[in-house]
Each structure stands twice: as structure tokens, then as C-alpha cells.
Design a protein around this motif. Structure first.
Motif, mmCIF file in Angstrom:
data_model
loop_
_atom_site.group_PDB
_atom_site.id
_atom_site.type_symbol
_atom_site.label_atom_id
_atom_site.label_comp_id
_atom_site.label_asym_id
_atom_site.label_seq_id
_atom_site.Cartn_x
_atom_site.Cartn_y
_atom_site.Cartn_z
ATOM 1 N N UNK A 201 0.810 -1.226 0.000
ATOM 2 C CA UNK A 201 0.000 0.000 0.000
ATOM 3 C C UNK A 201 0.843 1.276 0.000
ATOM 4 N N UNK A 202 1.869 1.409 0.828
ATOM 5 C CA UNK A 202 2.683 2.631 0.775
ATOM 6 C C UNK A 202 3.336 2.888 -0.584
ATOM 7 N N UNK A 203 3.859 1.873 -1.290
ATOM 8 C CA UNK A 203 4.366 2.160 -2.637
ATOM 9 C C UNK A 203 3.292 2.662 -3.602
ATOM 10 N N UNK A 204 2.051 2.230 -3.417
ATOM 11 C CA UNK A 204 0.953 2.773 -4.239
ATOM 12 C C UNK A 204 0.834 4.279 -4.031
ATOM 13 N N UNK A 205 0.850 4.694 -2.772
ATOM 14 C CA UNK A 205 0.759 6.118 -2.472
ATOM 15 C C UNK A 205 1.958 6.865 -3.032
ATOM 16 N N UNK A 218 -0.791 -4.727 -7.262
ATOM 17 C CA UNK A 218 0.100 -5.546 -8.092
ATOM 18 C C UNK A 218 1.036 -4.659 -8.904
ATOM 19 N N UNK A 219 0.501 -3.624 -9.511
ATOM 20 C CA UNK A 219 1.334 -2.690 -10.261
ATOM 21 C C UNK A 219 2.284 -1.955 -9.325
ATOM 22 N N UNK A 220 1.849 -1.707 -8.092
ATOM 23 C CA UNK A 220 2.716 -1.044 -7.119
ATOM 24 C C UNK A 220 3.930 -1.899 -6.786
ATOM 25 N N UNK A 221 3.760 -3.220 -6.804
ATOM 26 C CA UNK A 221 4.900 -4.100 -6.554
ATOM 27 C C UNK A 221 5.949 -3.941 -7.648
ATOM 28 N N UNK A 222 5.506 -3.922 -8.898
ATOM 29 C CA UNK A 222 6.443 -3.734 -10.003
ATOM 30 C C UNK A 222 7.103 -2.362 -9.914
ATOM 31 N N UNK A 223 6.326 -1.365 -9.559
ATOM 32 C CA UNK A 223 6.877 -0.020 -9.387
ATOM 33 C C UNK A 223 7.921 -0.002 -8.277
ATOM 34 N N UNK A 224 7.615 -0.657 -7.161
ATOM 35 C CA UNK A 224 8.533 -0.666 -6.025
ATOM 36 C C UNK A 224 9.841 -1.367 -6.367
ATOM 37 N N UNK A 225 9.760 -2.438 -7.162
ATOM 38 C CA UNK A 225 10.986 -3.147 -7.552
ATOM 39 C C UNK A 225 11.901 -2.256 -8.387
ATOM 40 N N UNK A 226 11.317 -1.350 -9.135
ATOM 41 C CA UNK A 226 12.116 -0.463 -9.965
ATOM 42 C C UNK A 226 12.474 0.846 -9.293
ATOM 43 N N UNK A 227 11.958 1.076 -8.072
ATOM 44 C CA UNK A 227 12.144 2.374 -7.416
ATOM 45 C C UNK A 227 12.996 2.297 -6.157
#
Length: 280
Positions: A201-205, A218-227
Motif C-alpha cells: 500500500x505505501x508504494x501505491x501512495x 500488483x502494479x505497485x509491486x512492479x513499481x517498487x521493484x524499480x524504485x
């Protein structure tokens, strides 16, 4: 278009609503993971915004509280049959008066809301810039005019700061509790399971703060892996596997359930620090 299981659940819910509150639910819109095309059968809830004709008297409120129980009986029964401590497929949402739809979303006072086991009067967290943005851009109409015709004001100028407040409010407190050895818990769920579910949830925000767009967990997980730093990747992958309901690859850094709540707390703190750097 709704997935078949979602369509059946919504149809049952509305059939109960129409018996308890005849001709009062004038609009019904599905948001959340369904609208973001990330709904998972047996894992996701069904989030909605309902539009009510007029205000709700005390008798109406009692019936609305009953709706949350009766309308969600199929989901509760499935959870009981499968011996699950939580109830995926529950319909959770906010009820707003039709006359309030044109107001800026942060000025709307919801009539009521359903969330998990709770029914709340005159309150609804879901009336916020994130949900209203999803409703306007991707909401699925079940009943009523299309979202474009509702005159919605998601207050896009407040979206970034609203997400920052959520990080510094709810999620900072969540991290503090986890780091102090008192992680948040849910009935019948071990603390490490609650922590894993919270990690995305925090990476979504963070993503919304950076880009202005709302994405699924799910998309936030991919974003977090790249961030975020590689040291967090095993935790992120574990949280994604949990979300998808698939086995997670073994990694020593996330293998101890007793350490997971603290690890998630540390990750959340890192996400918050990164979001603050975006503000400067």
C-alpha cells in the motif's frame, strides 16, 4: 464490464438493498481493484460508491447496517466453507447523497460506509481524491449515469498532499507500532500475514505522489521493484506472491515470520522518506 463473480455478488447486494431501501439507491459504481483491472477471485474485495436519493433517517440507517450483513452473506459463507479467517469478495463502500456529488470530494460528508466488519454512520474514508479519481476515470457503472455525467470534482490539486498525509498519518503509525514490537493485528490472522498484506500500500501512495496516477497493488509491486533499493526486493516479491496467491521463492531475509512485521515497518519508513524527498 464486471467479472462474472463480481457481477453476481453486486447483483445479490443490490437486490437486498432494493428490498431494504426501495428506490433509494439511484447510482452504484464499482471502483478499487475491479476498476483497476486487478481483482482476484478469492483474494480481493469489491469496492463501490453508492448514490442515495436524499438523506437517511434513523430507520434507513438501521436497514443500511443490515444490508452490510445480509448483502455479504455469500462471501461470508464461502469464507466459512473454505475455513478462511478473512472474507474476500466482501462489498465495501461509501454511500453519498445525490445532491452532494457536485461538491469537491473533500467537502462531501458521506451518509454512511461499509468497511470489513464495520458499518459507520456519517463517515466514509472512501470519499477522497484517490477514490474519486478512479471513479471518474475508470469506475464501472452498474446503476445510474456514467461517471462523466455526475459532475464529480476529485480535487486533483489536492491529490499529492492527500497521499502524503496518508503516509505520515496512518502508515507512519503502522510502522511505529511494528518497530516497537506491537504490530497491527486482525482477528484470526497472524501478525506476519497482516504485515505482508500491508507492504504494497505505501508504494501505491508513493507512485501517486510521483506521477499523479493511481495504480493497483500488483502494479505497485512492479513499481517498487524499480524504485526502491535491492535490499527490499525479497520483501516486495513476497508481498506480490501473497497478493497473487502463488508460492513465494525462498529467501533467507524474509523467511522468519517473527521478523516480518518489523521489516515491513522499516520498508514503510523508507517509502515515507523517499516520498518526502519528492516534495523538496
Amino acid at each position: 464490464m464486471l467479472p462474472d463473480d463480481v457481477a453476481r455478488a453486486v447483483s445479490h447486494y443490490l437486490s437486498v438493498a432494493d428490498r431494504l431501501l426501495p428506490e433509494r439507491i439511484r447510482g452504484f459504481y464499482v471502483v478499487g481493484s475491479v476498476a483497476l483491472r486487478a481483482w482476484r477471485k478469492g483474494r480481493s474485495d469489491i469496492d463501490f460508491v453508492a448514490v442515495v436519493d436524499g438523506d437517511l433517517a434513523e430507520r434507513d440507517m438501521r436497514r443500511l447496517a443490515l444490508l452490510h450483513k445480509v448483502g455479504n452473506l455469500p462471501a461470508a459463507w464461502q469464507a466459512l466453507v473454505r475455513a478462511r479467517p478473512n472474507i474476500p469478495g466482501t462489498l465495501n463502500g461509501v454511500f453519498v447523497a445525490a445532491g452532494d456529488l457536485g461538491k469537491p470530494v473533500t467537502q462531501i460528508r458521506p451518509l454512511a460506509s461499509h468497511s470489513g466488519p464495520r458499518f459507520r454512520r456519517r463517515h466514509g474514508f472512501e470519499a477522497n481524491p484517490v477514490v474519486w479519481k478512479v471513479l471518474l476515470e475508470k469506475g464501472v457503472t452498474v446503476r445510474g449515469p456514467a461517471p462523466d455525467d455526475l459532475g464529480l470534482d476529485p480535487e486533483p490539486g489536492k491529490l499529492r498532499e492527500w497521499n502524503l498525509r496518508q503516509l505520515h498519518g496512518y502508515w507512519a503509525t503502522w510502522a511505529d507500532n511494528a518497530l516497537s514490537g506491537k504490530p497491527r493485528r486482525k482477528p484470526l490472522l497472524p501478525a506476519h500475514r497482516v504485515a505482508i498484506a500491508a507492504a504494497l500500500s505505501p508504494p501505491r501512495l508513493h507512485h501517486t505522489i510521483v506521477t499523479g496516477e493511481v495504480i493497483s497493488k500488483e502494479a505497485a509491486a512492479e513499481y517498487a521493484l524499480g524504485t526502491f533499493e535491492a535490499r527490499w526486493h525479497p520483501l516486495i516479491r513476497l508481498a506480490l506472491a501473497h497478493r497473487l496467491g502463488v508460492p513465494a521463492s525462498a529467501d533467507a531475509s524474509v523467511s522468519d515470520p517473527r521478523r516480518l512485521p518489523r521489516l515491513v515497518g522499516e520498508f514503510i519508513r523508507d517509502v515515507i522518506a523517499s516520498a518526502d524527498r519528492q516534495r523538496s
